[in-house]
Design a protein around this motif. Structure first.
Motif, PDB file in Angstrom:
ATOM      1  N   ILE A  59      10.368  68.626  62.338  1.00  3.60           N
ATOM      2  CA  ILE A  59      11.798  68.920  62.296  1.00  3.60           C
ATOM      3  C   ILE A  59      12.547  67.652  62.688  1.00  3.60           C
ATOM      4  CG2 ILE A  59      13.647  70.375  63.225  1.00  3.60           C
ATOM      5  CD1 ILE A  59      11.593  71.950  61.620  1.00  3.60           C
ATOM      6  N   VAL A  60      13.271  67.088  61.733  1.00  9.58           N
ATOM      7  CA  VAL A  60      13.960  65.825  61.994  1.00  9.58           C
ATOM      8  C   VAL A  60      15.160  65.693  61.063  1.00  9.58           C
ATOM      9  CG1 VAL A  60      12.407  64.585  60.402  1.00  9.58           C
ATOM     10  CG2 VAL A  60      13.627  63.308  62.135  1.00  9.58           C
ATOM     11  N   SER A  61      16.165  65.020  61.542  1.00 10.92           N
ATOM     12  CA  SER A  61      17.334  64.755  60.700  1.00 10.92           C
ATOM     13  C   SER A  61      16.983  63.712  59.650  1.00 10.92           C
ATOM     14  CB  SER A  61      18.482  64.222  61.548  1.00 10.92           C
ATOM     15  OG  SER A  61      18.949  65.214  62.395  1.00 10.92           O
TER      16      SER A  61
ATOM     17  N   ALA B 196      13.922  58.342  64.352  1.00  6.02           N
ATOM     18  CA  ALA B 196      14.819  59.406  63.896  1.00  6.02           C
ATOM     19  C   ALA B 196      15.021  60.402  65.024  1.00  6.02           C
ATOM     20  CB  ALA B 196      14.225  60.102  62.672  1.00  6.02           C
ATOM     21  N   VAL B 197      16.108  61.120  64.987  1.00  8.84           N
ATOM     22  CA  VAL B 197      16.415  62.110  66.023  1.00  8.84           C
ATOM     23  C   VAL B 197      16.827  63.417  65.351  1.00  8.84           C
ATOM     24  CG1 VAL B 197      17.136  60.368  67.702  1.00  8.84           C
ATOM     25  CG2 VAL B 197      18.827  61.364  66.167  1.00  8.84           C
ATOM     26  N   ILE B 198      17.122  64.413  66.159  1.00 10.11           N
ATOM     27  CA  ILE B 198      17.579  65.702  65.630  1.00 10.11           C
ATOM     28  C   ILE B 198      18.684  66.212  66.552  1.00 10.11           C
ATOM     29  CG2 ILE B 198      15.746  66.963  66.852  1.00 10.11           C
ATOM     30  CD1 ILE B 198      16.870  68.116  63.461  1.00 10.11           C
ATOM     31  N   HIS B 199      19.705  66.788  65.942  1.00  5.94           N
ATOM     32  CA  HIS B 199      20.805  67.350  66.730  1.00  5.94           C
ATOM     33  C   HIS B 199      20.355  68.671  67.338  1.00  5.94           C
ATOM     34  CE1 HIS B 199      24.741  69.116  67.616  1.00  5.94           C
ATOM     35  NE2 HIS B 199      25.185  67.878  67.638  1.00  5.94           N
ATOM     36  N   GLN B 200      20.852  68.974  68.522  1.00  6.45           N
ATOM     37  CA  GLN B 200      20.415  70.205  69.210  1.00  6.45           C
ATOM     38  C   GLN B 200      20.697  71.450  68.381  1.00  6.45           C
ATOM     39  OE1 GLN B 200      22.840  70.128  72.832  1.00  6.45           O
ATOM     40  NE2 GLN B 200      24.189  71.649  71.924  1.00  6.45           N
ATOM     41  N   HIS B 201      21.797  71.456  67.648  1.00  7.04           N
ATOM     42  CA  HIS B 201      22.134  72.644  66.864  1.00  7.04           C
ATOM     43  C   HIS B 201      21.143  72.808  65.697  1.00  7.04           C
ATOM     44  CE1 HIS B 201      24.788  75.840  65.526  1.00  7.04           C
ATOM     45  NE2 HIS B 201      24.568  75.418  64.298  1.00  7.04           N
ATOM     46  N   ASP B 202      20.796  71.685  65.056  1.00  8.09           N
ATOM     47  CA  ASP B 202      19.812  71.746  63.966  1.00  8.09           C
ATOM     48  C   ASP B 202      18.451  72.203  64.493  1.00  8.09           C
ATOM     49  OD1 ASP B 202      21.492  71.030  61.893  1.00  8.09           O
ATOM     50  OD2 ASP B 202      21.191  68.893  62.216  1.00  8.09           O
ATOM     51  N   ALA B 203      18.090  71.711  65.681  1.00  3.94           N
ATOM     52  CA  ALA B 203      16.817  72.120  66.274  1.00  3.94           C
ATOM     53  C   ALA B 203      16.813  73.628  66.530  1.00  3.94           C
ATOM     54  CB  ALA B 203      16.577  71.349  67.571  1.00  3.94           C
ATOM     55  N   ALA B 204      17.932  74.134  67.038  1.00  6.98           N
ATOM     56  CA  ALA B 204      18.027  75.577  67.299  1.00  6.98           C
ATOM     57  C   ALA B 204      17.936  76.369  65.996  1.00  6.98           C
ATOM     58  CB  ALA B 204      19.340  75.868  68.019  1.00  6.98           C
ATOM     59  N   GLU B 205      18.580  75.857  64.960  1.00 10.20           N
ATOM     60  CA  GLU B 205      18.513  76.524  63.637  1.00 10.20           C
ATOM     61  C   GLU B 205      17.072  76.575  63.144  1.00 10.20           C
ATOM     62  OE1 GLU B 205      20.758  77.933  61.784  1.00 10.20           O
ATOM     63  OE2 GLU B 205      22.735  77.083  62.134  1.00 10.20           O
TER      64      GLU B 205
ATOM     65  N   ALA C  19      11.804  65.839  66.492  1.00  9.68           N
ATOM     66  CA  ALA C  19      12.170  64.472  66.864  1.00  9.68           C
ATOM     67  C   ALA C  19      12.914  64.550  68.194  1.00  9.68           C
ATOM     68  CB  ALA C  19      13.062  63.884  65.781  1.00  9.68           C
ATOM     69  N   SER C  20      13.271  63.418  68.761  1.00  4.39           N
ATOM     70  CA  SER C  20      14.021  63.437  70.027  1.00  4.39           C
ATOM     71  C   SER C  20      15.312  64.215  69.831  1.00  4.39           C
ATOM     72  CB  SER C  20      14.347  62.005  70.452  1.00  4.39           C
ATOM     73  OG  SER C  20      13.174  61.345  70.812  1.00  4.39           O
ATOM     74  N   ILE C  21      15.535  65.202  70.694  1.00  2.00           N
ATOM     75  CA  ILE C  21      16.723  66.055  70.559  1.00  2.00           C
ATOM     76  C   ILE C  21      17.883  65.393  71.301  1.00  2.00           C
ATOM     77  CG2 ILE C  21      17.673  68.358  70.932  1.00  2.00           C
ATOM     78  CD1 ILE C  21      14.846  69.404  71.124  1.00  2.00           C
ATOM     79  N   LEU C  22      18.989  65.273  70.601  1.00  2.00           N
ATOM     80  CA  LEU C  22      20.211  64.760  71.229  1.00  2.00           C
ATOM     81  C   LEU C  22      21.311  65.786  71.036  1.00  2.00           C
ATOM     82  CD1 LEU C  22      20.255  60.995  70.172  1.00  2.00           C
ATOM     83  CD2 LEU C  22      19.547  61.974  72.340  1.00  2.00           C
TER      84      LEU C  22
ATOM     85  N   GLY D  64      12.851  76.731  54.599  1.00  2.00           N
ATOM     86  CA  GLY D  64      14.164  76.442  54.006  1.00  2.00           C
ATOM     87  C   GLY D  64      15.094  75.725  54.962  1.00  2.00           C
ATOM     88  N   PHE D  65      14.497  74.921  55.843  1.00  2.00           N
ATOM     89  CA  PHE D  65      15.305  74.246  56.854  1.00  2.00           C
ATOM     90  C   PHE D  65      15.914  72.959  56.290  1.00  2.00           C
ATOM     91  CE2 PHE D  65      15.345  70.932  60.214  1.00  2.00           C
ATOM     92  CZ  PHE D  65      16.420  71.420  60.939  1.00  2.00           C
ATOM     93  N   ALA D  66      17.231  72.829  56.404  1.00  2.00           N
ATOM     94  CA  ALA D  66      17.931  71.620  55.962  1.00  2.00           C
ATOM     95  C   ALA D  66      18.896  71.198  57.064  1.00  2.00           C
ATOM     96  CB  ALA D  66      18.691  71.891  54.668  1.00  2.00           C
ATOM     97  N   PRO D  67      18.577  70.105  57.768  1.00  2.00           N
ATOM     98  CA  PRO D  67      19.466  69.674  58.852  1.00  2.00           C
ATOM     99  C   PRO D  67      20.866  69.339  58.320  1.00  2.00           C
ATOM    100  CG  PRO D  67      17.445  68.390  58.835  1.00  2.00           C
ATOM    101  CD  PRO D  67      17.458  69.179  57.589  1.00  2.00           C
ATOM    102  N   THR D  68      21.870  69.639  59.123  1.00  2.00           N
ATOM    103  CA  THR D  68      23.246  69.381  58.674  1.00  2.00           C
ATOM    104  C   THR D  68      23.735  68.007  59.112  1.00  2.00           C
ATOM    105  OG1 THR D  68      24.037  70.474  60.665  1.00  2.00           O
ATOM    106  CG2 THR D  68      23.896  71.819  58.675  1.00  2.00           C
ATOM    107  N   THR D  69      23.057  67.390  60.073  1.00  2.00           N
ATOM    108  CA  THR D  69      23.531  66.117  60.626  1.00  2.00           C
ATOM    109  C   THR D  69      22.478  65.037  60.415  1.00  2.00           C
ATOM    110  OG1 THR D  69      24.483  67.505  62.344  1.00  2.00           O
ATOM    111  CG2 THR D  69      24.656  65.141  62.661  1.00  2.00           C
ATOM    112  N   THR D  70      22.908  63.888  59.908  1.00  2.00           N
ATOM    113  CA  THR D  70      21.956  62.789  59.723  1.00  2.00           C
ATOM    114  C   THR D  70      21.719  62.083  61.059  1.00  2.00           C
ATOM    115  OG1 THR D  70      23.655  61.162  59.266  1.00  2.00           O
ATOM    116  CG2 THR D  70      22.811  62.395  57.376  1.00  2.00           C
ATOM    117  N   THR D  71      20.665  61.299  61.082  1.00  2.00           N
ATOM    118  CA  THR D  71      20.345  60.566  62.317  1.00  2.00           C
ATOM    119  C   THR D  71      21.501  59.669  62.749  1.00  2.00           C
ATOM    120  OG1 THR D  71      17.946  60.635  61.972  1.00  2.00           O
ATOM    121  CG2 THR D  71      18.797  58.794  63.238  1.00  2.00           C
ATOM    122  N   SER D  72      22.101  58.968  61.790  1.00  2.00           N
ATOM    123  CA  SER D  72      23.225  58.072  62.135  1.00  2.00           C
ATOM    124  C   SER D  72      24.388  58.872  62.709  1.00  2.00           C
ATOM    125  CB  SER D  72      23.690  57.310  60.896  1.00  2.00           C
ATOM    126  OG  SER D  72      22.624  56.611  60.341  1.00  2.00           O
ATOM    127  N   ASP D  73      24.652  60.045  62.132  1.00  2.00           N
ATOM    128  CA  ASP D  73      25.757  60.863  62.631  1.00  2.00           C
ATOM    129  C   ASP D  73      25.481  61.392  64.038  1.00  2.00           C
ATOM    130  OD1 ASP D  73      27.168  60.446  60.349  1.00  2.00           O
ATOM    131  OD2 ASP D  73      26.600  62.334  59.388  1.00  2.00           O
TER     132      ASP D  73
END
Lengths: 255, 303
Positions: free
Chosen positions: B208-210, B183-192, B152-155, B273-282
């Motif tokens: 890969i998306v939050s 929806a977006v994805i945090h840069q750290h989650d994308a790296a993970e 998703a768009s990386i922020l 087993g990827f689970a993003p730690t940050t939601t889109t709203s966060d």
């Protein structure tokens, strides 16, 4: 001199206050009303949407408003799976918006997001229905939602009365067959002249003979239609909400 | 840095146009500009990697104009993936892609999973799909696994993003008639996700998306920005205004604001087993909390 001028000033002030009082009151009221309207608008539009774009707060407000017109009761909700996905196929009377109200009524009954099939992909109607939980009428969309464990209401082809269910799109039923989720028939009865409406959910349908190919969804769709017709018969067939319903034209009454 | 912490990673080398910000402990960095084909091939073939993670994708109007971004992305993909194919030790390739490959044509699936056939409707989507095709062709030819992470768009505070830049403007345009969710994805989650994909030697595309989604209007409200409702031809004016304001509105961002952009990420959890730690709203909330300028005090007095 100042002692004589003071009473005149205060009298003028008092008079001015009396005259301006209604203006101030109306002004304050208008300002307060505008302020509360803006706050309400902000609160109503600051909701969050879920993974499918459904706005839970918007759904709750819409459901509350719809209860001014409809009083919907739900039966058979124990047949619905607690967590996993399922496809609920209902009959639909023309202009009754049965899939929408059935989804909202089921959602309110089981306190879980229930989606429905049949949003156009055209703004502004499409996005507004998406906020209510609508999905596009496509097999891929339905399969994705069912795999994600969503409960989905699918309406049969519209009919002018509640006497019989219309044709059921077997391609959309095929999405449920492919994802191996339960498919449940449900009968909806509503009368234009009355306030009461009913959604009755039946047991999941299962074909006696397992099919390997596309006959599976075709026969499942036919079986669903049959089951819904049976349930509609049990619920009294077509109703108009008028004394015409008392006429014994259908053996047990009703039209 | 995340790959440095992985126990299965031995030697680690990277190629980039800009030097890395953090201090790397054991990774070797090569500063090679995209397009320097010979230097890229030399660096990659000399290292002879087991796994290649290709993330050299220039998003339009992130750091380059759309034309330059496409050219740089194509050059980087051709050089790096071509060089990787020459490496005898190569076992797996992981490439960066995006949701833009699915396209947002009318009646497109709202939340496509990886089985939906890609049908890009913007230039950036075509660029990303070209990378996937190139990587898959190389994978078939030399017999290695190829995994594409469709992001998703990386922020993030260190990621130049046209969407992030647009949302941080004082007044932000949004579609008055649709305001669809994205929806977006945090840069750290994308790296993970890249680390997990490299570890598992992924051989398929993964979204890969939050979790969660948000509409542009809701994002604007969360950031206390001025929402500017835009309809039809007004988008031309909005695009010009945002360009002049320093936050050009890229076509894929405009498409997202008008048609939304979501995707199903269930398979990423199953496969890697990827689970993003940050939601889109966060992520959106964090976007508005990141300072525009970060002041680092001097660690050593020089005068």
């Amino acid at each position: 001199m100042p002692a004589r001028a003071e009473p005149a000033t205060s009298a003028a002030q008092q008079l001015a206050e009396v005259i301006t009082l209604p203006v101030r009151t109306v002004g304050n009221q208008a300002t307060g009303l505008a302020g509360s309207s803006i706050r309400t608008f902000r609160a109503w539009t600051a909701n969050e949407v879920d993974d499918w774009g459904r706005d839970n707060a918007f759904v709750n407000r819409f459901w509350s408003a719809s209860q001014l017109r409809w009083s919907t009761s739900v039966g058979g909700s124990e047949h619905l799976p607690k967590r996993s996905g399922a496809l609920i196929v209902i009959n639909a009377r023309r202009w009754s918006l049965a899939p929408i109200f059935a989804a909202l009524a089921l959602g309110a009954e089981i306190d879980r997001a229930v989606r429905f099939v049949g949003r156009p992909d055209v703004a502004p109607l499409g996005p507004m229905m998406q906020r209510l939980g609508a999905l596009l009428p496509s097999e891929a969309e339905l399969a994705g939602a069912l795999r994600a464990g969503e409960l989905i209401v699918l309406g049969a082809e519209h009919r002018s009365t509640n006497r019989q269910a219309g044709l059921i799109d077997h391609r959309l039923v095929g999405a449920a067959v492919a994802t191996k989720v339960p498919v449940l028939p449900a009968a909806t009865v509503s009368v234009p002249m009355r306030r009461n409406a009913r959604v009755e959910i039946g047991r999941p349908v299962k074909l006696r003979r397992k099919r390997r190919g596309p006959l599976d969804e075709l026969e499942t769709a036919d079986l669903l239609q049959l089951r819904i017709d049976d349930m509609l018969d049990e619920m009294g067939g077509a109703l108009t909400g008028t004394p015409l319903d008392w006429l014994p034209t259908g053996g047990m009454g009703g039209l | 840095m995340l790959l440095e912490d992985e126990p299965w990673v031995g030697a680690l080398e990277g190629i980039g146009t800009d030097p890395p910000r953090p201090r790397l402990r054991r990774a070797v960095f090569h500063r090679i500009v995209a397009g320097q084909h010979d230097r890229t091939v030399e660096a990659v073939t000399r290292f002879n990697p087991h796994v290649v993670v290709h993330i050299a994708v220039w998003e339009p109007y992130s750091r380059a104009t759309p034309d330059s971004a496409r050219e740089l992305t194509d050059d980087a993909a051709t050089s790096i993936l071509g060089a990787a194919a020459e490496c005898r030790a190569l076992e797996s390739i992981v490439v960066r892609s995006g949701f833009e490959v699915y396209g947002r044509q009318r009646n497109a699936v709202t939340r496509p999973d990886e089985d939906v056939v890609p049908f890009p409707t913007c230039d950036y989507g075509h660029t990303l799909l070209d990378i996937e095709h190139t990587a898959n062709a190389i994978g078939r030819r030399v017999g290695v696994t190829v995994g594409s992470l469709r992001l998703a768009s990386i922020l993030g505070p260190h990621v130049p993003s046209p969407l992030g830049r647009l949302l941080r403007m004082p007044a932000v345009p949004f579609s008055a008639v649709a305001d669809p969710p994205f929806a977006v994805i945090h840069q750290h989650d994308a790296a993970e996700a890249f680390v997990a994909a490299a570890r598992e030697r992924v051989d398929q595309p993964l979204n890969i998306v939050s979790p969660g989604a948000i509409t542009a209007y809701q994002a604007i409200r969360r950031g206390h920005r001025l929402p500017v409702p835009v309809v039809g031809p007004q988008w031309v004016a909005a695009k010009a205004a945002s360009y002049l304001a320093g936050a050009p509105l890229a076509d894929h961002v405009k498409e997202m604001l008008q048609r939304g952009r979501l995707a199903d990420n269930a398979r990423a959890a199953e496969v890697i087993g990827f689970a993003p730690t940050t939601t889109t709203s966060d992520v959106i909330d964090q976007l508005y909390r990141w300072p525009s300028v970060v002041h680092h005090p001097a660690t050593k007095a020089v005068a």
